[in-house]
Design an enzyme around this catalytic site. Structure first.
Site, PDB file in Angstrom:
ATOM      1  N   ASP A 187     -38.775  34.529 -12.688  1.00 37.53           N
ATOM      2  CA  ASP A 187     -37.379  34.959 -12.765  1.00 37.53           C
ATOM      3  C   ASP A 187     -37.167  35.678 -14.093  1.00 37.53           C
ATOM      4  O   ASP A 187     -37.021  35.057 -15.147  1.00 37.53           O
ATOM      5  CB  ASP A 187     -36.447  33.748 -12.650  1.00 37.53           C
ATOM      6  CG  ASP A 187     -34.972  34.141 -12.686  1.00 37.53           C
ATOM      7  OD1 ASP A 187     -34.676  35.338 -12.884  1.00 37.53           O
ATOM      8  OD2 ASP A 187     -34.127  33.241 -12.515  1.00 37.53           O
ATOM      9  N   HIS A 232     -58.882  37.449 -14.783  1.00 38.24           N
ATOM     10  CA  HIS A 232     -59.146  36.022 -14.607  1.00 38.24           C
ATOM     11  C   HIS A 232     -59.964  35.455 -15.770  1.00 38.24           C
ATOM     12  O   HIS A 232     -59.933  34.243 -16.025  1.00 38.24           O
ATOM     13  CB  HIS A 232     -59.879  35.811 -13.277  1.00 38.24           C
ATOM     14  CG  HIS A 232     -59.731  34.439 -12.698  1.00 38.24           C
ATOM     15  ND1 HIS A 232     -59.587  33.304 -13.456  1.00 38.24           N
ATOM     16  CD2 HIS A 232     -59.718  34.022 -11.400  1.00 38.24           C
ATOM     17  CE1 HIS A 232     -59.494  32.248 -12.658  1.00 38.24           C
ATOM     18  NE2 HIS A 232     -59.556  32.657 -11.411  1.00 38.24           N
TER      19      HIS A 232
END
Length: 458
Positions: free
Chosen positions: A399, A177
C-alpha cells in the site's frame, strides 16, 4: 467439481505498451560505500536457484487523487531514492569473484531502474485480476535482448509503472533473489510503500545486511546428504513430457474448508500433526504425478520446497531486520508407485519430515555444501518445486498510499514448468483462501483437475 476447489480462467490477450522513459534512481543521501567497494553474499544468497529475478505485478484502481501519471512516478521514485539509503546494497550490481562466487559491487552511476509506460487499454479489459496471467508479461520490464537468468551487471531493482487509460496502473517489479528471500523482499517493499505513503523515510525494522553471519566453516562440515542438490539423470518420463509439449498454466481457488478437509484426510489417528502446507503439498504432488502418468513406477521423484530457517537459528539468533536469504530447500523423495497407489497420509508424512528436518545444523551444513561443491546448474530431474507465497504479507506490504492492490503476485510460471506456487487471494473477504498455480501439458489438465478435486481420492 468438488466443493471448495474452483478452476480459474484467464483471457488470452495482447496488452499494447508504450515505454515513455527510463529513470535511474540513486540513493537520496550519501551511503557508507563508494565506487570500488564490494559486499559479501552468503552461500544461501548465492545458491544457483537464487540467481534469478523474481517478477511480480501489482494492480491499483484509479483514485481521485491520481489525475496524471507524473504524481505516481514522482511518488514512487522519491520514496525509492529515500529507501535506497538504508537499503544501499540494492543500488549496486552483482559480479563474479573468485571461484565463481557472487558479490555486490559499487561503481559510479548505478542505482535502481524505474520505467514509465502507458497503455491504451483499461484495467477492466484485462479480465479477472485475481488470476495470474502470462499475458501480463509486458507489464514487467525486460531489457532488449536480455539473456534468460541474467543477473550480472543488472540493476537489482527494476520497476515498471504502466498507467492505463482508465487511470488505474500497475507496478511490475523485478527484485534480484540473490539479495533477499521472500520475507526480505516483503521487508524492503513494505519500507518503500510506507515511505511513499508518509512522504518521509520509514524503516521498521531497520535493515540489517550482516551476510557474514552465514560464513562457511573451515573446514566445511557437511553432515547431511542434501538430496535437494543431487545431480540425477532423468530416468522418468516426467521432465520430457513437460518440456516437449508446451505447458499451460492452470490456476485453482482452494477454500479454507477444503484445506481443512484435506488436512483431516492426511492425518489419520495416531499420526503426528501435519500442517495445512504438508497436506496441500502432498496432494498437489500426487495429483500432478498421476495426471502426468509418470513412468517407470519404481523411479524416485523429488518434491522440494523452501523452509524459512529464521526461527531455527538460536546460537546466535539473526539480528532483527536481516533481509537476506534465510531459506533452505527441504526435499521429500518417493517412488512413483507410492505416490499414485499409496495414501495421502503417507505422502504428507514425507513432506512433514522433510520440513521439520531443516534445523540450525542443516542450515550450516547447506552453507558448507555449497562452499565445497558449488552447483553450477539447476537440477530438474524428477522434481516438482513448490513455492509458498501464502505466508507473505504481500497485499499489506504494497500500500503506497493508493490502498491495497487488486492483485499482487507472479505472472507466468511456464518458463519454469516444474514450479508450483501457492498464493494468497487478494480480496478483503478471502482470508485463508489459496490460489494454486501449476503447469501441465494441455493433455493432462483435465486429469489433474479431477485428482485435485478429490474425484479419485485414495
Amino acid at each position: 467439481m468438488a466443493s471448495g476447489v474452483q478452476e480459474l480462467h484467464f483471457p488470452h490477450l495482447q496488452i499494447p505498451i508504450t515505454i515513455d522513459r527510463r529513470i535511474q534512481v540513486m540513493p537520496a543521501a550519501p551511503i557508507p560505500v563508494g565506487p570500488g567497494s564490494s559486499l559479501y553474499l552468503s552461500n544461501l544468497d548465492d545458491m544457483i536457484g537464487a540467481r534469478v529475478f523474481t517478477p511480480t505485478v501489482f494492480f491499483y484502481r484509479s483514485k481521485d487523487l491520481i489525475s496524471a501519471r507524473d504524481p505516481v512516478i514522482k511518488t514512487l521514485c522519491d520514496a525509492l531514492a529515500r529507501v535506497l539509503v538504508p537499503y544501499y546494497p540494492l543500488s549496486g550490481r552483482l559480479r563474479e569473484a573468485k571461484n565463481g562466487k557472487l558479490e555486490v559491487f559499487f561503481g559510479r552511476e548505478q542505482g535502481a531502474l524505474v520505467v514509465e509506460a502507458h497503455s491504451n487499454m483499461a484495467l477492466a479489459e484485462l479480465g479477472d485480476l485475481a488470476v495470474p496471467n502470462p499475458a501480463w508479461a509486458p507489464l514487467v520490464y525486460r531489457f532488449p535482448s536480455e539473456e534468460p537468468y541474467k543477473v550480472l551487471d543488472m540493476p537489482l531493482v527494476i520497476a515498471q509503472v504502466t498507467v492505463f487509460c482508465c487511470g488505474g496502473f500497475s507496478l511490475g517489479l523485478r527484485l534480484c533473489h540473490c539479495i533477499s528471500d521472500g520475507l526480505g523482499a516483503m521487508q524492503f517493499l513494505g519500507a518503500w510503500a510506507a515511505t511513499a505513503k508518509a512522504g518521509a523515510l520509514v524503516t521498521n525494522p531497520e535493515p540489517c545486511w550482516d551476510r557474514e553471519f552465514f560464513q562457511p566453516r573451515d573446514p566445511p562440515m557437511i553432515k547431511y546428504l542434501h538430496p535437494e542438490f543431487m545431480r540425477i539423470d532423468e530416468g522418468s518420463s516426467l521432465t520430457m513430457s513437460l518440456w516437449r509439449a508446451k505447458p499451460v498454466q492452470k490456476c485453482y481457488r482452494v477454500s479454507p474448508q477444503f484445506q481443512a478437509q484435506l488436512k483431516s484426510l492426511a492425518q489419520p489417528d495416531g499420526m503426528l500433526a501435519c500442517s495445512t502446507f504438508d497436506a496441500m503439498a502432498a496432494h498437489v504432488w500426487r495429483s500432478w504425478v498421476k495426471a502426468l502418468d509418470v513412468k517407470p513406477l519404481d523411479y524416485e521423484l523429488r518434491l522440494t520446497f523452501s523452509v524459512n530457517a529464521r526461527p531455527k537459528l538460536k546460537n546466535p539468533p539473526l539480528k532483527e531486520g536481516f533481509y537476506g536469504n534465510v531459506v533452505c530447500l527441504a526435499c521429500a523423495m518417493s517412488p512413483v508407485y507410492d505416490l499414485i497407489r499409496g495414501h495421502l497420509s503417507e505422502t504428507a508424512r514425507l513432506v512433514r519430515e522433510a520440513r521439520l528436518g531443516v534445523s540450525e545444523e542443516y542450515v550450516r551444513s547447506t552453507v558448507d555444501y555449497v562452499e565445497a561443491d558449488r552447483p553450477r546448474r539447476l537440477e530438474f530431474g524428477g522434481k516438482l518445486t513448490i513455492t509458498q507465497w501464502t505466508r507473505f504479507s504481500i497485499y499489506e506490504s504494497a500500500d503506497f498510499g493508493w490502498g491495497r492492490p487488486i492483485y499482487a503476485g507472479p505472472i507466468d510460471l511456464t518458463p519454469t514448468p516444474q514450479v508450483c506456487v501457492f498464493l494468497p487471494e487478494g480480496g478483503a473477504d478471502s482470508s485463508g483462501t489459496m490460489v494454486v498455480c501449476i503447469c501441465l501439458p494441455e493433455s493432462a489438465t483435465n486429469k489433474f483437475t479431477e485428482f485435485l478435486c478429490l474425484k479419485d481420492f485414495v
